[in-house]
Design an enzyme around this catalytic site. Structure first.
Site, short mmCIF file in Angstrom:
data_model
loop_
_atom_site.label_atom_id
_atom_site.label_comp_id
_atom_site.label_asym_id
_atom_site.label_seq_id
_atom_site.Cartn_x
_atom_site.Cartn_y
_atom_site.Cartn_z
N ARG A 88 34.34 61.54 -3.78
CA ARG A 88 34.62 61.56 -2.35
C ARG A 88 34.93 62.97 -1.86
NH1 ARG A 88 38.90 56.71 -1.36
NH2 ARG A 88 39.79 58.36 -0.09
N ARG B 161 38.59 60.71 -9.93
CA ARG B 161 38.06 59.50 -9.30
C ARG B 161 36.57 59.65 -8.97
NH1 ARG B 161 41.10 56.35 -4.64
NH2 ARG B 161 41.04 58.31 -3.49
N ARG C 232 48.33 52.37 8.91
CA ARG C 232 48.75 53.60 8.22
C ARG C 232 49.82 54.34 9.00
NH1 ARG C 232 44.14 54.52 4.72
NH2 ARG C 232 44.45 56.30 3.35
N ARG D 295 46.74 64.53 2.61
CA ARG D 295 46.81 63.06 2.65
C ARG D 295 48.20 62.57 2.23
NH1 ARG D 295 42.00 62.01 -1.15
NH2 ARG D 295 42.40 59.79 -0.87
#
Ligand code: AMP
Length: 219
Positions: free
Chosen positions: A163, A128, A89, A174
């Protein structure tokens, strides 16, 4: 089968596509995020510190990732290829990953970059839902991607949860981290001539068709 890696911003569908690849080609799916979420459940100093970072969308320390990835790749089931989702990442991780690959006699394989608009990502993030048992991913805002029974996983009957980092504030962190730290690795893999690019603005099945075309040509 060549090893596979996905690069994509948060909620672009890399986990969903990685699972489909793993099922279709019979190779293990290694998600750094899934492993870290499991570690965050542990009642220890490390577990608590990971949980806190995950919830706010911060990266976990590189050294933790190196141990986790190296130990996982050493396992027998990775010998015939694997799909890596969420690692590397940042550039330091990409360089360390090369060292790990070298020590195991493996190649980086095929790298797939998913392109997608920021507006689509923000919409996806709040819908999600993830299965706590098998990690299957749904989206309650998308008709053809919702679970058949509310809050229950179609695959295994497990409970679905949201989440801790799937909220707008954490998403912003993010996305910033993706742009600042992860995007530079795109050029790193482009220069190695292993990078393939696909359009993530489509249904799960249509995105998978693009993935499959690349993988079938590469192998
Ligand atoms: P993901 O499931 O890939 O969206 O990852 C969820 C979260 O896990 C990220 O927002 C980071 O906090 C953490 N994470 C996953 N992979 C890495 C990595 N390679 N380096 C640092 N943090 C990571």
């Amino acid at each position: 089968m060549k090893n596979i890696m996905f690069i994509a911003p948060p909620a672009a569908g890399k986990g969903t596509q990685a699972k489909k690849v793993a099922e279709s080609y019979g190779i293990p799916h290694i998600s750094s995020g899934d492993v870290l979420r499991e570690m965050s459940q542990e009642d220890s100093e490390l577990g608590h510190s990971i949980a806190e970072k995950l919830a706010t969308g911060k990266f976990i320390e590189d050294n933790i990732l190196y141990q986790l990835i190296e130990n996982r790749l050493k396992r027998e089931d990775c010998k015939n290829g694997y799909i890596l989702d969420g690692f590397p990442r940042n550039l330091s991780q990409a360089i360390e990953y090369d060292k790990i690959l070298n020590s195991l006699g493996y190649e980086v394989g095929t790298v797939i970059l998913i392109h997608i608009n920021e507006e689509t990502l923000e919409k996806r993030i709040t819908g999600r839902r993830t299965c706590e048992s098998c990690h299957a991913i749904y989206n309650i805002h998308e008709e053809n991607n919702s679970p058949k029974v509310e809050s229950i996983c179609d695959n295994c009957g497990g409970k679905l949860y949201q989440r801790t980092d799937d909220n707008v504030d954490s998403f912003k962190n993010r996305l910033k981290a993706y742009k600042e730290s992860t995007e530079p690795i795109i050029q790193y893999y482009r220069e190695k001539n292993v990078l393939h690019e696909i359009n993530g603005e489509d249904t799960v099945d249509n995105v998978f068709k693009q993935v499959k075309t690349i993988l079938d040509n590469e192998n």
